[in-house]
Design a protein around this motif. Sequence first.
Motif, short mmCIF file in Angstrom:
data_model
loop_
_atom_site.label_atom_id
_atom_site.label_comp_id
_atom_site.label_asym_id
_atom_site.label_seq_id
_atom_site.Cartn_x
_atom_site.Cartn_y
_atom_site.Cartn_z
N GLY A 341 53.76 83.08 18.63
CA GLY A 341 53.84 81.88 18.19
C GLY A 341 53.34 81.01 19.15
N HIS A 343 53.10 77.13 20.23
CA HIS A 343 53.40 75.95 20.18
C HIS A 343 52.51 74.94 20.51
CE1 HIS A 343 55.80 72.00 20.29
NE2 HIS A 343 56.36 72.39 19.71
N MET A 370 52.46 76.95 14.89
CA MET A 370 53.70 76.77 14.73
C MET A 370 54.34 76.84 13.41
SD MET A 370 56.18 73.81 16.18
CE MET A 370 55.10 72.53 15.31
N GLU A 371 53.65 76.31 12.45
CA GLU A 371 54.16 76.35 11.17
C GLU A 371 54.23 77.86 10.65
OE1 GLU A 371 51.74 74.24 12.00
OE2 GLU A 371 53.04 72.40 12.10
N ASN A 374 56.69 79.85 12.15
CA ASN A 374 58.25 79.64 11.65
C ASN A 374 58.19 80.38 10.40
OD1 ASN A 374 59.15 78.29 13.81
ND2 ASN A 374 58.41 76.27 13.27
N ASP A 375 57.24 80.18 9.58
CA ASP A 375 57.43 80.76 8.26
C ASP A 375 57.99 82.16 8.38
OD1 ASP A 375 56.92 78.49 6.96
OD2 ASP A 375 54.86 78.78 6.51
N MET A 377 59.46 83.78 10.79
CA MET A 377 60.24 83.99 11.77
C MET A 377 61.60 84.79 11.06
SD MET A 377 60.30 83.39 14.99
CE MET A 377 59.32 81.98 15.42
N LEU A 410 59.66 76.00 17.58
CA LEU A 410 59.66 77.24 17.01
C LEU A 410 60.95 77.59 17.00
CD1 LEU A 410 57.01 78.52 19.43
CD2 LEU A 410 56.71 78.75 16.78
N GLU A 411 61.45 78.07 15.54
CA GLU A 411 62.60 78.12 15.10
C GLU A 411 63.03 79.66 15.57
OE1 GLU A 411 62.11 76.57 11.26
OE2 GLU A 411 62.56 74.53 11.83
N LYS A 414 65.99 82.19 13.51
CA LYS A 414 66.05 82.82 12.48
C LYS A 414 65.63 84.34 12.66
CE LYS A 414 64.01 79.14 9.81
NZ LYS A 414 62.57 78.58 9.21
#
Lengths: 463, 107
Positions: A341, A343, A370-371, A374-375, A377, A410-411, A414
């Motif tokens: 991932g 960033h 990043m997007e 995150n999807d 994650m 970056l989440e 999750k």
Amino acid sequence: MEQTILQLSYLIGSITFILGLKMLSHPDSARRGNLVAATGMGIAIFATIFLYKDHEGNPLGNYPWIFAALIIGSVVGTLAAKRVQMTAMPEMVSLFNGMGGACAMLISLIEYHHNPTPSTGILLVIVLGMIIGTVSFAGSIIAWGKLNGKIKDKSISGAQVINFILWAALLSLSVMLIGGYTTESWVFYTILILAAVYGVLFVMPIGGADMPVVISLLNSFTGVAAAFGGFLYNNPVMLTGGILVGSAGTILTMLMCKAMNRSLKNVLIGSFGAAKVGVAGVVKEQGNYKEISLNDTATLMAYAQKVCIIPGYGLAVAQAQHACHELEKLLEEKGVEVTYGIHPVAGRMPGHMNVLLAEADVPYEKLLEMEDANDQMSSTNVVLILGANDVVNPAAKEDPSSPIYGMPILEVQKADHVIVNKRSMKPGYAGIENELFFKPKTSMLFGDAKKVLQDLVSELKQV
Amino acid sequence: METIQNLFTDPAIYRLLTIVILSIFLGIEVIGRVPSVLHTPLMSGANAIHGVVIIGAIIVMGQARADDYLALTLGFWAVILGTLNVVGGFVVTDRMLEMFSKKKAKK
């Protein structure tokens, strides 16, 4: 005839710069774009050396000096650029930028010295070129020092007042000199010194995380300084090259700010520096964090279905990109799906991580933006954070008082497990605490990224 | 006032001014929508391009009289620094981009 060839060379130079920049902004053509611009530069330089004539039609002299300087510069420049570690690229760019600024400064100095009674226009160009070149030179050197850790962040109290006074002094002295109210040469040299001091103070309070933006801005400054040289010598290629970089650099600076969700104004005032004091004042109690052993980490990762690695500056300083790739290959052999991932501003410069991992031959399609990261994650079992901090700090989403509030992150929360590799509990570059480390899902794995990764690899082989 | 008037009446200056304005727009247009992955190499490439100052340094150096040691010394340094900017800048950029193309080739 010679003049026609010279002008034609300059035209070719200008066109290659435009084409080069255009190609540099697309991944497929970027490398060729760089070569195109370099070729144009070479043509323009050699055409100048051999074909340039002054107003009276005299060709240039002092060839031994010119070629000696060209050779020294080329050898040193090539060696420096070839030898530099991938992690130190940002510093290197800053240093080269400073060299360009210094070059513009020296040109102005000599031209001032040559023209005892310059016209207002010439003086304007000389003085402005010198101010901008000097600011860029001094600023770049400070940025260079900051990036390689030689110079620490310092927020000087009342810096804005000092800067304002400097500006006022620079402006009034320049008006005096250019307007012809004084012809004293000390005024000129005072302007030089003030510009240097301003360059230092300009970069000094800006936090390390914002350094890429500052370098990009100083980069466009040097472009403008080069353009003033174009006015001075009535030289179209210096003008186009300089102005192109000036305007493209400004846009790039703004794009970078956008990627970090920071406004240029905030960056320049150095709000990280200021906010740091505020955060330090109300030290939040450091919650409890739990550590995880290498063995447990290896087991956890080996039995995961999907692992996401999040690299940050820690990976870069530890030169751990190869060890990281090693771990990834081993996990894949065990049937674990591994992604990275990335960033956009992880590391010290946008794209820093992509360059670094590419060096270690990590396949392109494993690097998720990043997007996309995150999807995926929530379906990820283990997130391994390698020396990244601010880019995974939940405060950017949750805490409006945080200096990095609003920056996309970056989440990682999750995911099922978060393992953070860091050298210590010290805050990251923005100088703020990261609550992520105290969350129940998070485990800390302390140590140098390279060492930890190598140990992980040997542990994994035994699992 | 005379200087400002010169901007428009002197054809040479007017021409330069036109180049400036067109180049500003061109610079904005050319960068357009660059992916963030390319920010660093692009900055580095632009960095090398502003090394054109070196042309000014060469002109200064080439016009210096043989007994003008100040101009010769400073000019010598200016050419060295300018070359560093140009050569170092392009080589560093190439090294960065080499890594991008390497993985492209493998794909």
